[in-house]
Design a protein around this motif. Structure first.
Motif, PDB file in Angstrom:
ATOM      1  N   GLU A   5       0.823  -1.202   0.000  1.00 20.48           N
ATOM      2  CA  GLU A   5       0.000   0.000   0.000  1.00 20.48           C
ATOM      3  C   GLU A   5       0.864   1.262   0.000  1.00 20.48           C
ATOM      4  O   GLU A   5       0.585   2.226  -0.722  1.00 20.48           O
ATOM      5  CB  GLU A   5      -0.920   0.012   1.228  1.00 20.48           C
ATOM      6  N   ARG A  55      -5.749   1.299  -0.205  1.00 17.69           N
ATOM      7  CA  ARG A  55      -6.204   0.933   1.134  1.00 17.69           C
ATOM      8  C   ARG A  55      -7.429   0.026   1.051  1.00 17.69           C
ATOM      9  O   ARG A  55      -7.558  -0.941   1.815  1.00 17.69           O
ATOM     10  CB  ARG A  55      -6.534   2.208   1.927  1.00 17.69           C
ATOM     11  N   ARG A  99      -6.249  -3.398   0.192  1.00 20.05           N
ATOM     12  CA  ARG A  99      -5.591  -4.004   1.351  1.00 20.05           C
ATOM     13  C   ARG A  99      -6.619  -4.541   2.338  1.00 20.05           C
ATOM     14  O   ARG A  99      -6.486  -5.659   2.854  1.00 20.05           O
ATOM     15  CB  ARG A  99      -4.687  -2.976   2.013  1.00 20.05           C
TER      16      ARG A  99
END
Length: 829
Positions: free
Chosen positions: A393, A400, A403
């Motif tokens: 990231e 994000r 992730r």
């Protein structure tokens, strides 16, 4: 008796005949399974001869047919290059001096002499194989060597010329013709054999006879000499492909059968790839149908790449990205347990989780043992994986959001592996420690999202609606119109049946659709007359396109490809692609402030967000909006529109609660007791007027530009107002009184009838006064706290209305009849 012999006897006992598929042959195993799935009706429709093993589809067959040569008496297939005649007739007619244009324009084309069906020798049962011959080959040979030379008539009259019995079949296994003479071949195969022998003197004649193709006959596909299982597989594959609406050119099918015959494979799956692309595509399609019909889900689960069609889904699912054998087997078990729980495109969720495990597998592969021993793993490996995601990231390799999704997916799969008991002894993940797992605290906090912003500004909507007529094809245009007008999801619109239009008890049009995402069927949405007209026009087009298909089996938006029965709708990909091409072709779009608008934000799903925002701006309560969007959870509805501030939304609710009809009666209380469809229609079937709203259908459809009573709103039962319009009503009353006093004075040059027509009536003035008094009276009945709250709410609503002059109603691409061409979207801008 040995085991092998016993097994052979058992197979022979289980074999059975399928006369409609292959005559005189007993089938067992996969061939018998496929033969049992081949329908007799289809084979009759396709012109299949199970004894001769020749497929002769009717020329007019919608998917297996062909274009017959227009020359008289010719049964050949019109060549794609010449369009109306076959290659032979094109050569013949060109030799007669006709040009290509003359051949194409001619109403009638001369044919070549008819072919003799019997030998000219009386009683002879042999058939001439040469195109223009009148004698069979044995008699033709005698005629050629007869000395002295005689005419044909003298030869036929000679008593020494005796008829012959029928000739034996040609020795080529695939040939349907008779042998011409002692050579044992028909004339065509005799020439082929000589050519093949000249090229390869050591060629095995018996092998050549087994694999050589038959003589191509017009309108026929020869499956003779194909291995029994291959012949059944080809028939089954053709049936499935035709049932799926795909066209199969006879030329490609003939080439494929000839190729399989030469290869002499045991199954169509073993067929080698051919160079000709149409034939290669056909081979792949038939192979896929056969493999899926014979597939066993248990066997498929042992593969590293799954064909999801076997599990009721689309596409494939690959486990090749998972390197550890124990992890791969465990994820396969988890995926097999998950797939039946999903529907539609739900397999994509399983695929995304499997891909997330591939990323975990990639990280575990960096260990010294490559992550091959599950018992050696622990919390440190989990922390290392989480740190790896954090690095990806930070280096902008993943977002994000990505992730978070990866963490959630890995957490779900590892938990599922444990729930299935795969960590117990003897299972693939035996010994996997309990701390090799992700907890809730391991998932990074999601960034707080701002207000939803996927709706399109009114000025952009107006431009798009004005250019909607350029969106092609018409089915995609109708899908876009329905998306704009109804706010339904694209997949719900594409899934509409032809008979999706209904009427409620008041005669208003209702759209009946299925909410595929929530699996809620038969949902009803009130729509405008204009939207109903769009659906009616599309229904007429579909019925004209498929006149022989019952309407109950048709869809509203049929696909233009592989859809002979009108059952298959256009795909999401087609809608997205055509919509994107249309948007990209439009000129630059600018917002009200003059900034360039990003065209990538204009997607079919944006219509739904624009629908929600439009109604939220107009004061539709959240419970009604949730019903319109078919949401169970109001939280989901809130993600579809921007409120701006809680105070403004509360102000809208407070003002809407004080709604009045033309007589000053409170009406919103009564509306709360309506049925769901009536309540929704009340919320969407109105348009803004100077001091209230109007629900007259024709006026709503025209965006407020078709008032039949010349805006005498207080005398119309379709009029309603709220406390927020009290200043407007007071100003309108003052204007009426001022106008009456001014016209009461002497005005030169004005006829009396014109003066009377322009003078406000006492009835209208009285009605306005009564309405103002009723609203003031209701306000006076409130305590001071409630009065203050209402006054603040009115201020907020009026400021919002001044900044966003949005009227209820759905923007459409249709223009109003009066006062000037305009779309509803333009009226809401």
């Amino acid at each position: 008796m040995s085991t092998v012999v016993a097994r052979a006897v058992a197979v022979a006992e289980d074999a059975r005949e399928f006369p409609h598929v292959l005559g005189g042959v007993k089938l067992d195993g996969p061939a018998a399974r496929l033969a049992s799935m081949v329908e007799r009706d289809f084979l009759d429709e396709a012109g299949w001869d199970p004894a001769m093993r020749v497929l002769s589809p009717p020329a007019e067959h919608r998917l297996l047919g062909r274009r017959v040569c227009r020359a008289q008496g010719c049964e050949g297939t019109a060549h794609s290059r010449f369009r109306v005649v076959c290659h032979r007739c094109s050569t013949r007619l060109t030799g007669l001096g006709m040009s290509a244009e003359e051949i194409a324009a001619a109403a009638q084309l001369p044919g070549e002499p008819a072919r003799a069906e019997r030998c000219a020798v009386p009683g002879c049962q042999c058939v001439p194989t040469m195109r223009h011959a009148v004698l069979c080959e044995p008699h033709a040979k005698k005629f050629r060597v007869r000395r002295p030379r005689r005419s044909l008539e003298e030869f036929l009259a000679d008593p020494r010329v005796r008829p012959f019995p029928p000739m034996r079949p040609c020795q080529v296994a695939a040939c349907t013709r008779a042998a011409d003479g002692a050579c044992g071949y028909c004339n065509t195969h005799y020439q082929r054999w000589r050519a093949a022998q000249g090229s390869d003197p050591e060629l095995d004649q018996r092998e050549w006879q087994a694999i050589e193709s038959g003589v191509a006959e017009p309108g026929q596909v020869n499956l003779r000499a194909l291995p029994v299982r291959v012949a059944v597989e080809v028939l089954f594959g053709i049936q499935q492909r035709v049932r799926g609406g795909a066209q199969i050119p006879q030329v490609s099918l003939r080439v494929l059968c000839d190729t399989l015959r030469r290869q002499q494979v045991g199954s169509i799956e073993d067929g080698e790839v051919v160079r000709d692309k149409p034939v290669r595509v056909l081979l792949t399609a038939l192979t896929q149908h056969v493999r899926r019909a014979l597939a066993d889900p248990g066997v498929e689960q042992g593969k590293d790449v799954w064909d999801l069609a076997i599990f009721g889904h689309r596409g494939t699912l690959s486990f090749l990205g998972i390197g550890q054998p124990w992890l791969r087997r465990s994820v396969k078990r988890w995926a097999a347990e998950q797939l039946p729980r999903h529907r539609g495109r739900g397999a994509a969720r399983v695929r995304s989780k499997v891909n997330a495990l591939g990323l975990l597998s990639e990280y575990l592969g960096c260990r010294s043992d490559r992550g091959g021993d599950p018992a050696a793993l622990g919390r440190r490996d989990v922390e290392g994986f989480l740190n790896r995601l954090a690095y990806l990231e930070s280096s902008d390799q993943i977002s994000r959001y990505r992730r978070n999704c990866l963490c959630r997916d890995v957490r779900a799969v590892l938990a599922g592996i444990r729930a299935l008991g795969l960590t117990r002894p003897g299972q693939p993940a035996a010994g996997l420690p309990g701390d090799f797992a992700l907890g809730r605290s391991d998932i990074p906090a999601e960034p707080e999202r701002g207000e939803p912003g996927r709706d399109l500004p009114p000025e952009i909507m107006a431009t798009l609606c004005a250019n909607l007529a350029t969106l092609e094809p018409v089915d995609v245009r109708v899908a876009a119109q329905l998306g704009i007008d109804t706010g339904r999801r694209p997949e719900d619109i594409l899934g509409l049946p032809l008979d999706c239009l209904d009427r409620d008890k008041d005669g208003g049009p209702v759209l009946v659709y299925d909410n595929h995402k929530a699996d809620r069927l038969g949902r009803r949405l009130p729509i405008s007359q204009a939207t109903a007209a769009v659906i009616t026009e599309q229904q007429d087009r579909v019925r004209a396109r498929f006149p022989a298909i019952p309407p109950a089996r048709l869809v509203l938006l049929p696909s233009p490809r592989r859809n002979p029965d009108g059952r298959k709708a256009i795909s999401i990909d087609m809608l997205d692609n055509r919509h994107r091409e249309w948007v990209d072709a439009l000129p630059m779009l600018r917002t009200r402030e003059g900034a360039e608008f990003d065209k990538t934000k204009i997607t079919p799903y944006a219509w739904r967000h624009s629908y929600a925002q439009r109604h939220a701006d107009a004061g539709v309560p959240i419970d009604v909006l949730a019903e319109l969007l078919d949401h169970r959870d109001w939280g989901a509805t809130r993600r579809y529109y921007r409120i701006g501030e809680d105070r403004r939304r509360a102000a809208v609710d407070a003002v809407t609660a004080l709604s009045f009809d033309r007589h000053g009666n409170r009406i919103w209380r009564d509306a709360q007791s309506f049925l769901d469809s009536e309540h929704a229609r009340y919320a969407i079937g109105e348009v803004a007027v100077p001091y209230g709203t109007c629900s007259e259908p024709s006026n709503v459809q025209a965006g407020g530009g078709a008032c039949p009573v010349r805006f005498r709103c207080v005398g119309c039962s379709h009029f309603r107002t709220t406390v927020a319009h009290l200043p407007d009503l007071q100003a309108y009353l003052d204007d009426l009184l001022h106008t009456r006093e001014r016209l009461a004075a002497t005005v030169d040059g004005v006829d009396e009838w014109a003066r009377l027509d322009a003078t406000p009536t006492q009835e209208e003035i009285t009605r306005i006064r009564q309405l103002i008094n009723r609203i003031n009276g209701d306000l006076a009945d409130l305590d001071q706290t409630e009065q203050a709250r209402i006054h603040d709410a009115v201020a907020v609503v009026r400021r919002h209305r001044a900044a966003h002059a949005v009227a209820l109603g759905m923007p459409t691409a249709r223009t109003a009849a009066v006062p000037a061409p305009a779309t509803t979207a333009e009226a809401t801008a």
